[in-house]
Design a protein around this motif. Structure first.
Motif, PDB file in Angstrom:
ATOM      1  N   PRO A 156      56.341  35.149  86.779  1.00 34.28           N
ATOM      2  CA  PRO A 156      55.331  34.118  86.497  1.00 34.28           C
ATOM      3  C   PRO A 156      54.620  34.395  85.177  1.00 34.28           C
ATOM      4  O   PRO A 156      54.624  35.525  84.685  1.00 34.28           O
ATOM      5  CB  PRO A 156      54.357  34.252  87.679  1.00 34.28           C
ATOM      6  N   PRO A 157      54.026  33.361  84.589  1.00 39.89           N
ATOM      7  CA  PRO A 157      53.144  33.607  83.448  1.00 39.89           C
ATOM      8  C   PRO A 157      51.876  34.319  83.909  1.00 39.89           C
ATOM      9  O   PRO A 157      51.695  34.565  85.111  1.00 39.89           O
ATOM     10  CB  PRO A 157      52.850  32.193  82.919  1.00 39.89           C
TER      11      PRO A 157
ATOM     12  N   GLU B 238      49.718  33.920  79.034  1.00 40.79           N
ATOM     13  CA  GLU B 238      50.862  34.613  78.456  1.00 40.79           C
ATOM     14  C   GLU B 238      52.119  34.046  79.095  1.00 40.79           C
ATOM     15  O   GLU B 238      52.189  33.873  80.313  1.00 40.79           O
ATOM     16  CB  GLU B 238      50.779  36.120  78.712  1.00 40.79           C
ATOM     17  N   LEU B 239      53.119  33.762  78.274  1.00 41.65           N
ATOM     18  CA  LEU B 239      54.348  33.159  78.766  1.00 41.65           C
ATOM     19  C   LEU B 239      55.088  34.104  79.703  1.00 41.65           C
ATOM     20  O   LEU B 239      54.936  35.322  79.622  1.00 41.65           O
ATOM     21  CB  LEU B 239      55.243  32.781  77.587  1.00 41.65           C
ATOM     22  N   SER B 240      55.887  33.519  80.581  1.00 37.78           N
ATOM     23  CA  SER B 240      56.762  34.333  81.425  1.00 37.78           C
ATOM     24  C   SER B 240      57.695  35.158  80.541  1.00 37.78           C
ATOM     25  O   SER B 240      58.175  34.698  79.507  1.00 37.78           O
ATOM     26  CB  SER B 240      57.590  33.431  82.351  1.00 37.78           C
TER      27      SER B 240
ATOM     28  N   THR C 145      46.476  26.912  88.679  1.00 39.18           N
ATOM     29  CA  THR C 145      47.522  27.893  88.893  1.00 39.18           C
ATOM     30  C   THR C 145      48.762  27.435  88.124  1.00 39.18           C
ATOM     31  O   THR C 145      48.838  26.280  87.704  1.00 39.18           O
ATOM     32  CB  THR C 145      47.852  28.097  90.384  1.00 39.18           C
ATOM     33  N   MET C 146      49.723  28.344  87.941  1.00 37.63           N
ATOM     34  CA  MET C 146      50.936  28.027  87.193  1.00 37.63           C
ATOM     35  C   MET C 146      52.138  28.694  87.838  1.00 37.63           C
ATOM     36  O   MET C 146      52.001  29.711  88.528  1.00 37.63           O
ATOM     37  CB  MET C 146      50.842  28.530  85.741  1.00 37.63           C
ATOM     38  N   ILE C 147      53.312  28.111  87.589  1.00 40.97           N
ATOM     39  CA  ILE C 147      54.569  28.756  87.940  1.00 40.97           C
ATOM     40  C   ILE C 147      55.527  28.597  86.763  1.00 40.97           C
ATOM     41  O   ILE C 147      55.354  27.715  85.911  1.00 40.97           O
ATOM     42  CB  ILE C 147      55.211  28.162  89.217  1.00 40.97           C
TER      43      ILE C 147
ATOM     44  N   PRO D 240      53.439  31.540  92.312  1.00 41.48           N
ATOM     45  CA  PRO D 240      52.310  30.999  91.544  1.00 41.48           C
ATOM     46  C   PRO D 240      51.337  32.093  91.126  1.00 41.48           C
ATOM     47  O   PRO D 240      51.200  33.119  91.790  1.00 41.48           O
ATOM     48  CB  PRO D 240      51.657  30.008  92.518  1.00 41.48           C
ATOM     49  N   ILE D 241      50.667  31.856  90.007  1.00 43.82           N
ATOM     50  CA  ILE D 241      49.628  32.777  89.549  1.00 43.82           C
ATOM     51  C   ILE D 241      48.431  32.680  90.485  1.00 43.82           C
ATOM     52  O   ILE D 241      48.144  31.624  91.046  1.00 43.82           O
ATOM     53  CB  ILE D 241      49.155  32.400  88.131  1.00 43.82           C
ATOM     54  N   SER D 242      47.704  33.787  90.634  1.00 43.38           N
ATOM     55  CA  SER D 242      46.425  33.732  91.353  1.00 43.38           C
ATOM     56  C   SER D 242      45.508  32.728  90.649  1.00 43.38           C
ATOM     57  O   SER D 242      45.335  32.808  89.433  1.00 43.38           O
ATOM     58  CB  SER D 242      45.761  35.110  91.386  1.00 43.38           C
ATOM     59  N   PRO D 243      44.952  31.772  91.379  1.00 40.91           N
ATOM     60  CA  PRO D 243      44.181  30.702  90.723  1.00 40.91           C
ATOM     61  C   PRO D 243      42.945  31.231  89.996  1.00 40.91           C
ATOM     62  O   PRO D 243      42.336  32.227  90.392  1.00 40.91           O
ATOM     63  CB  PRO D 243      43.777  29.796  91.893  1.00 40.91           C
TER      64      PRO D 243
END
Length: 200
Positions: free
Chosen positions: A54-55, A72-74, A122-124, A135-138
């Motif tokens: 994940p990022p 930061e990018l994956s 959040t992001m994936i 997913p990233i921790s929100p």
């Protein structure tokens, strides 16, 4: 590699690693074991069963224009896109805000916001095989509009000389108003709060 007498061969490979390609060549032998030239090289993509990393969120901040999120990018090489999700404190479910296909983009400015509302993000990461990262921790932030309401323009008064009073009235179409505050000034002195009334 093995020597076989048929023109087919079934190979087994380890797909649980980070290499994505596998290569094959074929060489023929006669009865005296004289070899031919190698065939052209065959390049195959291995089945992808490993989701991308994940990022990582770096920053979230609010200003008068909206909420800015940086990440930061994956670090996975096969990442195809990043997906940014949002949920307000008034919503039960996550909503996809943006699919970012440009892998050089590492920020997003969210401007579709409501005054005094907290937003979580959040992001994936999604790779070229369609596998999704965890997913990233929100991260969350409340957005406060610096000037959430337009001024009150329809402001009226009526003087009753017999009762010696002044009636004030106004109309205002903006929603989510919790109260109105009435200020008064005498003879050019500073305005002072004299009353707080509810919208009804």
């Amino acid at each position: 590699g093995p020597i076989i007498e048929s023109n087919t061969y079934v190979d087994t490979i380890n797909v649980d690693n980070l290499t994505e390609k596998i290569y094959y060549k074929v060489q023929a032998y006669d009865f005296r074991f004289n070899p031919s030239e190698f065939s052209t090289e065959l390049e195959l993509s291995k089945p992808d069963i490993i989701p991308p990393n994940p990022p990582v969120f770096k920053e979230i901040k609010a200003d008068s224009t909206g909420i800015l999120i940086r990440w930061e990018l994956s670090r996975s090489e096969d990442v195809d896109r990043h997906l940014l999700y949002r949920r307000s404190d008034k919503e039960p479910n996550w909503t996809l805000v943006k699919s970012i296909d440009d892998l050089k983009v590492n920020f997003y400015l969210d401007t579709d916001l409501t005054h005094r509302t907290a937003y979580a993000y959040t992001m994936i990461a999604v790779d070229d095989a369609g596998l999704e990262s965890n997913p990233i921790s929100p991260v969350s932030l409340k957005w406060i509009d610096k000037s959430p309401y337009p001024p009150i323009s329809d402001f009226y008064y009526n003087i009753d000389n017999e009762k010696r009073n002044i009636s004030l009235s106004w109309s205002y179409s903006t929603h989510n108003v919790s109260e109105y505050r009435i200020y008064k000034s005498l003879n050019g002195n500073p305005f002072k709060l004299i009353e707080t009334v509810t919208p009804d």
